[in-house]
Design a protein around this motif. Structure first.
Motif, PDB file in Angstrom:
ATOM      1  N   VAL A  43     124.496  -9.919  99.751  1.00 32.33           N
ATOM      2  CA  VAL A  43     125.146 -10.424  98.392  1.00 32.33           C
ATOM      3  C   VAL A  43     126.359  -9.861  97.795  1.00 32.33           C
ATOM      4  CG1 VAL A  43     124.060 -10.501  96.019  1.00 32.33           C
ATOM      5  CG2 VAL A  43     122.605 -10.744  97.899  1.00 32.33           C
ATOM      6  N   GLU A  44     126.595  -8.557  97.925  1.00 32.13           N
ATOM      7  CA  GLU A  44     127.692  -7.964  97.360  1.00 32.13           C
ATOM      8  C   GLU A  44     129.166  -8.275  98.174  1.00 32.13           C
ATOM      9  OE1 GLU A  44     127.473  -3.700  97.017  1.00 32.13           O
ATOM     10  OE2 GLU A  44     125.181  -3.786  96.874  1.00 32.13           O
ATOM     11  N   LEU A  45     129.180  -8.570  99.452  1.00 36.12           N
ATOM     12  CA  LEU A  45     130.211  -8.852 100.285  1.00 36.12           C
ATOM     13  C   LEU A  45     130.507 -10.379 100.023  1.00 36.12           C
ATOM     14  CD1 LEU A  45     129.569  -6.970 103.794  1.00 36.12           C
ATOM     15  CD2 LEU A  45     131.183  -6.623 102.060  1.00 36.12           C
ATOM     16  N   THR A  46     129.359 -11.318  99.855  1.00 43.11           N
ATOM     17  CA  THR A  46     129.701 -12.639  99.481  1.00 43.11           C
ATOM     18  C   THR A  46     130.429 -12.642  98.151  1.00 43.11           C
ATOM     19  OG1 THR A  46     127.907 -13.245 100.799  1.00 43.11           O
ATOM     20  CG2 THR A  46     128.957 -14.938  99.126  1.00 43.11           C
ATOM     21  N   PHE A  47     129.852 -11.968  97.288  1.00 42.34           N
ATOM     22  CA  PHE A  47     130.562 -12.192  95.849  1.00 42.34           C
ATOM     23  C   PHE A  47     131.984 -11.396  96.059  1.00 42.34           C
ATOM     24  CE2 PHE A  47     131.931  -9.517  92.013  1.00 42.34           C
ATOM     25  CZ  PHE A  47     131.911 -10.391  91.084  1.00 42.34           C
ATOM     26  N   ILE A  63     138.658 -17.744  84.841  1.00 41.89           N
ATOM     27  CA  ILE A  63     137.371 -17.131  85.327  1.00 41.89           C
ATOM     28  C   ILE A  63     136.366 -17.761  84.459  1.00 41.89           C
ATOM     29  CG2 ILE A  63     137.273 -15.113  83.857  1.00 41.89           C
ATOM     30  CD1 ILE A  63     136.244 -15.253  87.542  1.00 41.89           C
ATOM     31  N   MET A  64     136.408 -18.186  83.395  1.00 39.02           N
ATOM     32  CA  MET A  64     135.345 -18.846  82.580  1.00 39.02           C
ATOM     33  C   MET A  64     134.948 -20.282  82.975  1.00 39.02           C
ATOM     34  SD  MET A  64     133.377 -18.088  79.980  1.00 39.02           S
ATOM     35  CE  MET A  64     133.563 -17.314  78.508  1.00 39.02           C
ATOM     36  N   PRO A  65     135.888 -21.112  83.354  1.00 44.41           N
ATOM     37  CA  PRO A  65     135.534 -22.471  83.842  1.00 44.41           C
ATOM     38  C   PRO A  65     134.930 -22.204  85.167  1.00 44.41           C
ATOM     39  CG  PRO A  65     137.735 -22.707  82.866  1.00 44.41           C
ATOM     40  CD  PRO A  65     137.526 -21.009  82.942  1.00 44.41           C
ATOM     41  N   VAL A  66     135.512 -21.136  86.071  1.00 41.57           N
ATOM     42  CA  VAL A  66     134.855 -20.809  87.532  1.00 41.57           C
ATOM     43  C   VAL A  66     133.468 -20.410  87.270  1.00 41.57           C
ATOM     44  CG1 VAL A  66     135.049 -19.452  89.333  1.00 41.57           C
ATOM     45  CG2 VAL A  66     137.153 -20.544  88.311  1.00 41.57           C
ATOM     46  N   THR A  67     133.145 -19.735  86.340  1.00 39.54           N
ATOM     47  CA  THR A  67     131.687 -19.212  86.023  1.00 39.54           C
ATOM     48  C   THR A  67     130.948 -20.307  85.634  1.00 39.54           C
ATOM     49  OG1 THR A  67     132.605 -17.020  85.270  1.00 39.54           O
ATOM     50  CG2 THR A  67     130.383 -17.631  84.501  1.00 39.54           C
ATOM     51  N   LEU A  68     131.421 -21.123  84.719  1.00 42.51           N
ATOM     52  CA  LEU A  68     130.514 -22.274  84.403  1.00 42.51           C
ATOM     53  C   LEU A  68     130.361 -23.291  85.633  1.00 42.51           C
ATOM     54  CD1 LEU A  68     131.934 -23.149  80.795  1.00 42.51           C
ATOM     55  CD2 LEU A  68     129.825 -21.717  81.370  1.00 42.51           C
ATOM     56  N   GLY A  69     131.331 -23.381  86.419  1.00 41.33           N
ATOM     57  CA  GLY A  69     131.116 -24.243  87.748  1.00 41.33           C
ATOM     58  C   GLY A  69     130.023 -23.642  88.804  1.00 41.33           C
ATOM     59  N   PHE A 100     121.915 -15.002  92.585  1.00 40.47           N
ATOM     60  CA  PHE A 100     122.273 -13.888  91.892  1.00 40.47           C
ATOM     61  C   PHE A 100     123.735 -14.126  91.076  1.00 40.47           C
ATOM     62  CE2 PHE A 100     120.284 -12.632  95.786  1.00 40.47           C
ATOM     63  CZ  PHE A 100     119.290 -11.833  95.424  1.00 40.47           C
ATOM     64  N   SER A 101     124.096 -15.401  91.024  1.00 42.85           N
ATOM     65  CA  SER A 101     125.264 -15.675  90.505  1.00 42.85           C
ATOM     66  C   SER A 101     125.245 -15.331  89.012  1.00 42.85           C
ATOM     67  CB  SER A 101     125.631 -17.311  90.774  1.00 42.85           C
ATOM     68  OG  SER A 101     124.491 -17.946  90.047  1.00 42.85           O
ATOM     69  N   HIS A 102     124.207 -15.613  88.514  1.00 43.72           N
ATOM     70  CA  HIS A 102     124.156 -15.210  86.983  1.00 43.72           C
ATOM     71  C   HIS A 102     124.349 -13.779  86.622  1.00 43.72           C
ATOM     72  CE1 HIS A 102     120.071 -14.461  88.500  1.00 43.72           C
ATOM     73  NE2 HIS A 102     119.638 -14.149  87.402  1.00 43.72           N
ATOM     74  N   MET A 103     123.702 -12.972  87.547  1.00 46.13           N
ATOM     75  CA  MET A 103     123.901 -11.387  87.369  1.00 46.13           C
ATOM     76  C   MET A 103     125.532 -11.198  87.378  1.00 46.13           C
ATOM     77  SD  MET A 103     121.038 -10.297  86.401  1.00 46.13           S
ATOM     78  CE  MET A 103     120.980  -8.826  86.331  1.00 46.13           C
ATOM     79  N   PHE A 104     126.103 -11.585  88.452  1.00 46.10           N
ATOM     80  CA  PHE A 104     127.508 -11.315  88.514  1.00 46.10           C
ATOM     81  C   PHE A 104     128.287 -11.760  87.485  1.00 46.10           C
ATOM     82  CE2 PHE A 104     126.337 -11.158  93.159  1.00 46.10           C
ATOM     83  CZ  PHE A 104     126.716  -9.911  93.233  1.00 46.10           C
ATOM     84  N   SER A 105     127.846 -13.003  86.736  1.00 48.26           N
ATOM     85  CA  SER A 105     128.544 -13.696  85.776  1.00 48.26           C
ATOM     86  C   SER A 105     128.368 -12.964  84.442  1.00 48.26           C
ATOM     87  CB  SER A 105     128.107 -14.958  85.263  1.00 48.26           C
ATOM     88  OG  SER A 105     128.300 -15.912  86.490  1.00 48.26           O
TER      89      SER A 105
END
Length: 185
Positions: A43-47, A63-69, A100-105
């Motif tokens: 998970v960490e390496l993929t991030f 980064i904000m539009p990327v996060t929303l995407g 896990f995307s939400h936690m990284f966001s």
């Protein structure tokens, strides 16, 4: 060392141990982890690879539009996986780190807050992450996420300064290596 263990549950083949040393074991089929907690390394390496791609293409400023995407893509991946539930959808869900995307966001929003101060849009993204957690993970997960958010808000507000004491810094320094081997201790 683990390949020579006298405990059968801890044994892995020498080749598996070598591949585990690269931290890429989850990207290979049929390679056991030296320790069960090593799934987090994928998970960490993929991030890190995803962030590296953003930096490579000069998208870090956006980064904000990327996060929303990423949120939209993660929701779609979760919906497709729950609807179809095939080996392919499972692989896509796991290797896209949609779970896990939400936690990284959230982590990225806290960095933004630390750099730019409190902004409504940062809190909106965190709220979206909690909603994502409720619908794509569980209410229990969402409760943990809310606790995580509350603690980090307190840290950024300077209300948990005692955490920077030498004792806590020491435990923070050793906690990750201990985490990586705790299952076999």
């Amino acid at each position: 060392i683990v390949s020579m263990s006298v405990m059968d549950d801890l044994k892995v083949r020498f080749g598996e141990a070598l591949i585990n040393m690269t931290m890429l074991q989850d990207f290979f089929t049929g390679i056991d982890r030296v320790d069960g907690v090593y799934w987090t390394l994928r998970v960490e390496l993929t991030f890190y690879v995803l962030m590296g791609v953003l930096l490579l293409f000069g998208k870090a400023k956006h980064i904000m539009p990327v996060t929303l995407g990423w949120f939209v893509a993660s929701v779609l991946i979760q919906i497709v996986h729950r609807t179809v539930d095939t080996e392919l959808t499972s692989i896509i869900r796991e290797y896209s780190i949609a779970s896990f995307s939400h936690m990284f966001s959230i982590g990225r929003r806290f960095y933004d807050r630390w750099q730019n101060g409190l902004r409504v849009k940062y809190n909106m993204v965190m709220g979206m992450a909690v909603i994502y957690d409720i619908f794509c993970q569980s209410v229990e997960n969402a409760m943990f996420t809310l606790l995580f958010i509350a603690v980090f808000h307190l840290i950024l507000a300077g209300r948990l300064k005692f955490l920077s004491s030498k004792v806590f810094v020491f435990f923070g320094t050793i906690s990750y290596p201990v985490y990586l081997v705790h299952q076999n201790i």
